[in-house]
Design a protein around this motif. Structure first.
Motif, PDB file in Angstrom:
ATOM      1  N   THR A 180      26.914 -29.802   9.131  1.00 12.13           N
ATOM      2  CA  THR A 180      27.127 -31.095   9.783  1.00 12.13           C
ATOM      3  C   THR A 180      25.893 -31.527  10.562  1.00 12.13           C
ATOM      4  O   THR A 180      25.490 -32.701  10.514  1.00 12.13           O
ATOM      5  CB  THR A 180      28.346 -31.026  10.717  1.00 12.13           C
ATOM      6  N   ARG A 210      18.400 -34.640  15.307  1.00  9.95           N
ATOM      7  CA  ARG A 210      18.739 -33.238  15.052  1.00  9.95           C
ATOM      8  C   ARG A 210      17.730 -32.280  15.677  1.00  9.95           C
ATOM      9  O   ARG A 210      18.096 -31.221  16.194  1.00  9.95           O
ATOM     10  CB  ARG A 210      18.812 -32.999  13.542  1.00  9.95           C
ATOM     11  N   GLU A 260      32.725 -36.031   3.851  1.00 11.53           N
ATOM     12  CA  GLU A 260      31.853 -35.639   4.952  1.00 11.53           C
ATOM     13  C   GLU A 260      30.703 -36.626   5.128  1.00 11.53           C
ATOM     14  O   GLU A 260      30.334 -36.968   6.266  1.00 11.53           O
ATOM     15  CB  GLU A 260      31.316 -34.231   4.695  1.00 11.53           C
ATOM     16  N   ASN A 261      30.155 -37.105   4.026  1.00  8.03           N
ATOM     17  CA  ASN A 261      29.038 -38.039   4.121  1.00  8.03           C
ATOM     18  C   ASN A 261      29.468 -39.391   4.676  1.00  8.03           C
ATOM     19  O   ASN A 261      28.735 -40.020   5.442  1.00  8.03           O
ATOM     20  CB  ASN A 261      28.392 -38.211   2.745  1.00  8.03           C
ATOM     21  N   LYS A 308      23.148 -33.285   8.675  1.00 11.35           N
ATOM     22  CA  LYS A 308      23.355 -34.674   8.264  1.00 11.35           C
ATOM     23  C   LYS A 308      22.988 -35.670   9.360  1.00 11.35           C
ATOM     24  O   LYS A 308      23.073 -36.883   9.138  1.00 11.35           O
ATOM     25  CB  LYS A 308      24.813 -34.882   7.828  1.00 11.35           C
ATOM     26  N   MET A 329      29.725 -38.864   8.447  1.00 10.94           N
ATOM     27  CA  MET A 329      28.457 -38.741   9.168  1.00 10.94           C
ATOM     28  C   MET A 329      27.620 -40.012   9.100  1.00 10.94           C
ATOM     29  O   MET A 329      26.862 -40.298  10.026  1.00 10.94           O
ATOM     30  CB  MET A 329      27.680 -37.547   8.629  1.00 10.94           C
ATOM     31  N   LYS A 330      27.749 -40.772   8.037  1.00 10.82           N
ATOM     32  CA  LYS A 330      27.051 -42.061   8.002  1.00 10.82           C
ATOM     33  C   LYS A 330      27.582 -42.985   9.080  1.00 10.82           C
ATOM     34  O   LYS A 330      26.816 -43.702   9.741  1.00 10.82           O
ATOM     35  CB  LYS A 330      27.210 -42.699   6.617  1.00 10.82           C
ATOM     36  N   ASN A 366      26.227 -41.702  12.428  1.00 13.02           N
ATOM     37  CA  ASN A 366      24.804 -42.012  12.603  1.00 13.02           C
ATOM     38  C   ASN A 366      24.577 -43.484  12.932  1.00 13.02           C
ATOM     39  O   ASN A 366      23.688 -43.828  13.709  1.00 13.02           O
ATOM     40  CB  ASN A 366      24.038 -41.624  11.340  1.00 13.02           C
ATOM     41  N   GLN A 410      20.439 -41.018   6.402  1.00 10.64           N
ATOM     42  CA  GLN A 410      21.075 -39.708   6.214  1.00 10.64           C
ATOM     43  C   GLN A 410      22.592 -39.846   6.246  1.00 10.64           C
ATOM     44  O   GLN A 410      23.126 -40.675   6.998  1.00 10.64           O
ATOM     45  CB  GLN A 410      20.622 -38.745   7.322  1.00 10.64           C
ATOM     46  N   PRO A 411      23.300 -39.042   5.454  1.00 10.83           N
ATOM     47  CA  PRO A 411      22.800 -38.129   4.424  1.00 10.83           C
ATOM     48  C   PRO A 411      22.517 -38.871   3.112  1.00 10.83           C
ATOM     49  O   PRO A 411      23.208 -39.841   2.796  1.00 10.83           O
ATOM     50  CB  PRO A 411      23.949 -37.137   4.262  1.00 10.83           C
ATOM     51  N   SER A 442      22.034 -37.165  -0.023  1.00  7.15           N
ATOM     52  CA  SER A 442      22.327 -36.381  -1.225  1.00  7.15           C
ATOM     53  C   SER A 442      23.292 -37.107  -2.150  1.00  7.15           C
ATOM     54  O   SER A 442      23.041 -37.239  -3.358  1.00  7.15           O
ATOM     55  CB  SER A 442      22.895 -35.016  -0.822  1.00  7.15           C
TER      56      SER A 442
END
Length: 908
Positions: A870, A879, A834-835, A873, A838-839, A842, A625-626, A628
């Motif tokens: 957020t 989550r 943003e990705n 992701k 967050m990667k 994570n 994740q994420p 997309s």
């Protein structure tokens, strides 16, 4: 109860339900030729699930093919109908002719096609049986009797192997002077004629060697991860039945100590290819005036021989071994594992190899890796897009360009009378292009690059604009690139420099007066080259003093390694489509340290062929994740339809009460936690962060790992804490460790960190464990396991957004905004930022909770984590249990309660 017809998955123990779901989803993806994105957290047995699921499919696939062939070859009444049906499916797309053929011609063609089809099936079945019998003989340690057709073909068989594994960037160096230096520019037909195998094409052994059976390619980032995967295969129920081949680079697989001592990858490759050519290009002694001409002694590799390679190849196929085990066996048998493993690829069922070998087309082709109709599993693929961009990017400095130009000019001048006209034409074109590249950096060839000054600046250009700026737009770089590949001028230039710069890896003692005279004559010939090399040595300005011996050795290695390989790579990068890449120019005061870098903006262009060729592609990771942007940038852009993509994300094996993720919006004094660029450096924010950590260290047992968004911020906040006394308060509860600056010190710090925690648990003194300060994206944010007491609490300070002022990142965002669809009210460029953030988050928080009995809390210190977009992701298993707290009190109470309950459970 197992459903009728459901696949059976052999497993070394009773699998968890999520492992069974994972294997079923994987089996379905392989059966239906899908592109699968599989996420399985660390500690859930991802590797073993991949192994058992994929190899179960391979077992069933081979059995179905065998049964289908048996059915068609049974000879009953329905055989002809079945064959006709099979053939009709292949010919139905052919448009009907306007003129009807006579019936007898149609019948004849149909029957001939049926006979050919049956003959092909019989041949395939015969080869399959021979292959199975051969592997059984190996595994049973039977005496294998592989006789070569002619004794004189032994060395030629090794040539055959070398040709199969020949890298376009690893061509042999011809030792005789005329062939070492003169880059022959042959046609395709001439090359094919020279590379024919010794013996007939229908030989049984050739069938075994050349046939590529259905197989699974598994790739990962590092050799240690590949070794870990092989160990999992050894523990699986398939260990006795599978033929596995591990691939690696020469640097990792060479067993010739003389070559290994060279150190650098390029020098090892050059020396290896030179030694193979020495062995397999021996010429008969020439006769002049009735006298035999004394041949020059040439070093050869004792580990490459046809019989030894064949024996080691059989051993590789007969038992599952990792690279270290294979190297031990190769040293015992005195055979080369690098070439033996490549010879073993076609009959292997599972091939384990690093990213570079499978994702780079040239390396893939050179290694003998054929993806057509095969299965590819890419593990640890959370950074796949970055890996593709990195592999296909290229960078050159002004010093490298000047050195390459001077070396090639010396080469051309020395052998002008022996070079063909076409060779001279292309060499002049290469020199012209290099001159243009140096001009772009503000310099001129022929002058010392260190003395040529430039104004510091950064400029970003499209490929076409860069070619216009360098005034090389009139050169056909595709033809130049083809010349590079066919003539192997880069490799031959490496040999030229090594031979005449006095840095050769071998030396021949000159014992006769004649040889001494010849050497003096040779020295006169190379006087110009030697003067150039001495100029380079005198122009080098090392930053730090080195011991005389080490500095001289380093200079020798630098001078012996021609930068023409890097120049060739940059030329290849410039052949990309104008919209797919950019060139970044950095001028930094002098031409020598200025650089140009090709930046690949569209990694899908190099992933498209992989997706087309493979039957199925599985992209797996512990934290995907994420996804997309991953799907949009790599899959949809490569032409993969949404119907071919499947996603699978499984939960963790731990019970819900073993994890406590917290989003902390404010600190103990009520200060809002938002680590924006404007806020994070204020004394108030730094003090509040220190109070948060102090409270956590009071209740968390064992180890606490705190991640900062950057090295720079880590340095500033620790300096502030030391001055304000925060570090002293923290050290009264936990012994403090910091991520080391050098990679070779990581293991030492981790060992001491672990010993401290174990000692504190036993002693029961004032210290309750240890606190480790690390950096997101640093040496300890990936691949390090903080299991059990090593990581009872993971603290993430702020959000690690990338530097949006970076020219490369700006251009990437602009490219995505222009070429990808907008969704969710945000541009693709904003989504990328943003990705990426967050990667990285994570990956860092995934360092804790590594097995079923493990437990830990995760504290995200920034109110921006509470935003729904957020939170979405974060990995599903985190989550689903995340609690957001606007004030510190309830969060701290929940944290204390979490660890008190765990302590009670341990006391029971």
């Amino acid at each position: 109860m197992e459903k009728a017809g459901a696949p059976h998955f052999p497993f070394p123990y009773q699998p968890y339900p999520i492992q069974e779901q994972f294997m079923q989803a994987l089996y379905g993806a392989l059966e239906h030729g899908k592109v699968g994105i599989f996420e399985s957290p660390t500690g859930t047995g991802k590797s073993l699930s991949l192994i058992c699921g994929a190899l179960s499919w391979l077992r069933d696939h081979e059995e179905k093919r065998r049964q289908e062939a048996d059915r068609l070859l049974q000879g009953d009444g329905g055989t002809s109908l079945s064959i006709s049906s099979s053939l009709s499916t292949t010919t139905s797309s052919t448009p009907p002719s306007s003129f009807a053929e006579p019936d007898w011609i149609t019948d004849f063609v149909q029957k001939k096609a049926e006979r050919d089809f049956v003959s092909k099936l019989k041949d395939e079945e015969l080869r399959r049986k021979k292959r199975v019998e051969h592997l059984e003989m190996i595994r049973n340690n039977s005496q294998l009797k592989y006789a070569l057709k002619r004794k004189s073909c032994e060395d030629d068989e090794a040539v055959k192997l070398l040709q199969l594994s020949k890298d376009p960037q690893e061509e042999e160096l011809n030792n005789p002077e005329e062939e070492l230096i003169v880059a022959e520019y042959e046609s395709d037909d001439e090359s094919k004629t020279k590379n024919k195998f010794c013996g007939g094409d229908d030989d049984d052994e050739d069938d075994l060697v050349e046939e590529h059976v259905t197989k699974i390619y598994y790739c990962s980032r590092t050799h240690s991860q590949l070794a870990q995967f092989v160990h999992e295969v050894q523990k699986s129920p398939f260990s006795q039945d599978i033929s596995l081949v591990p691939l690696g680079s020469r640097q990792n697989m060479c067993v010739n100590e003389e070559v290994r001592r060279l150190g650098s990858v390029q020098r090892i490759n050059d020396r290896c290819m030179e030694m193979q050519k020495n062995k397999h290009d021996q010429r008969p002694k020439e006769v002049e005036g009735g006298k035999r001409k004394r041949s020059v002694s040439k070093a050869v590799c004792p580990y490459v021989g046809a019989q030894g390679l064949q024996t080691l190849r059989d051993a590789v196929l007969g038992a599952v071994r990792d690279i270290e085990q294979l190297l031990s066996l190769a040293r015992e048998t005195r055979s080369c594992p690098y070439y033996a493993t490549r010879l073993a690829i076609p009959p292997a069922q599972l091939v384990v190899l690093p990213y570079q070998t499978v994702l780079h087309e040239g390396t893939r082709r050179a290694s003998g890796v054929q993806l057509k109709g095969q299965v590819l599993i890419i593990d640890e693929a959370h950074n796949l897009s970055d890996v593709l961009s990195c592999i296909h990017s290229s960078e050159l400095t002004g010093a490298q360009l000047c050195r390459a130009h001077s070396q090639l000019a010396q080469y051309s001048e020395r052998y002008r009378s022996r070079l063909k006209a076409k060779n001279l034409m292309y060499i002049k074109q290469i020199l012209f292009v290099v001159e243009g590249l140096v001009r772009v950096l503000g310099g001129m060839v022929g002058q010392n690059p260190h003395s040529q000054t430039t104004q510091p600046a950064t400029e970003l250009l499209t490929i076409n604009n860069f070619l216009f700026k360098a005034q090389i737009d009139n050169i056909n770089l595709f033809k130049v690139q083809r010349y590079f590949e066919k003539s192997m001028i880069s490799r031959k230039l490496c040999g030229f420099i090594e031979k005449f710069a006095g840095t050769g890896v071998t030396s021949h003692t000159q014992t006769s007066h004649t040889q001494t005279q010849s050497a003096n004559k040779e020295n006169r010939r190379t006087e110009g080259l030697n003067r150039y090399l001495q100029t380079l040595q005198s122009s080098q300005q090392p930053d730090t003093e080195s011991p005389p011996g080490q500095q001289g050795a380093a200079e020798d290695r630098e001078l012996a390694a021609s930068p023409m390989m890097q120049v060739e790579g940059f030329f290849m990068a410039l052949t990309n489509t104008n919209t797919d890449g950019r060139v970044v120019l950095h001028t930094l005061g002098s031409v020598a340290v200025s650089s140009m870098k090709f930046l690949l903006l569209n990694p899908a262009v190099h992933f498209t062929q992989v997706l087309k060729d493979c039957r199925a592609v599985i992209i797996a990771g512990g934290t995907m994740q994420p996804v997309s942007d991953f799907k949009q940038e790599l899959l949809f852009s490569a032409g993969v339809g949404a119907e071919r993509i499947i996603e699978f994300s499984c939960g963790h094996v731990i019970p819900p009460e073993n994890i406590l993720p917290i989003v902390l919006c404010s600190g103990p004094s009520g200060q809002e936690l938002e680590f924006t660029f404007q806020n994070r450096d204020t004394p108030r924010m730094m003090e509040e962060t220190g109070r948060v950590l102090s409270n956590l260290c009071n209740v968390v047992p064992g180890g606490v790992v705190c991640f900062f968004p950057s090295y720079d911020y880590s340095r500033r906040i620790l300096e502030h804490w030391e001055a304000s006394g925060v570090l002293a308060r923290l050290s009264s509860k936990k012994k403090i460790f910091q991520e080391p600056k050098k990679a070779n010190q990581v293991e030492k710090v981790l060992n001491e960190f672990s010993r401290t925690i174990q000692r504190c648990a036993v002693d029961g003194g004032t210290l309750s464990g240890a606190l480790l300060f690390s950096v997101v994206g640093g040496k300890m944010s990936e691949g390090i396991n903080f299991s059990d007491d090593l990581g009872r609490c993971i603290v993430m300070v702020g959000m690690p957004y990338p530097n949006i002022k970076s020219p490369e990142l700006k251009e990437k965002m602009a490219y995505l905004d222009k070429n990808l669809p907008h969704s969710g009210g945000r541009s693709p460029g904003q989504a990328l930022i943003e990705n990426l953030c967050m990667k990285a988050v994570n990956q860092s928080i995934g360092r804790a909770i590594r097995h079923r009995e493990d437990y830990a809390c995760i504290v995200l210190c920034d109110r921006r984590y509470s935003r729904p977009a957020t939170l979405a992701k974060l990995p599903d298993w985190i989550r689903a249990h995340t609690h957001t707290h606007t004030s510190f009190g309830p969060a701290f109470a929940g944290l204390r309660r979490f660890f008190m309950e765990k302590k009670k459970q341990q006391q029971l």
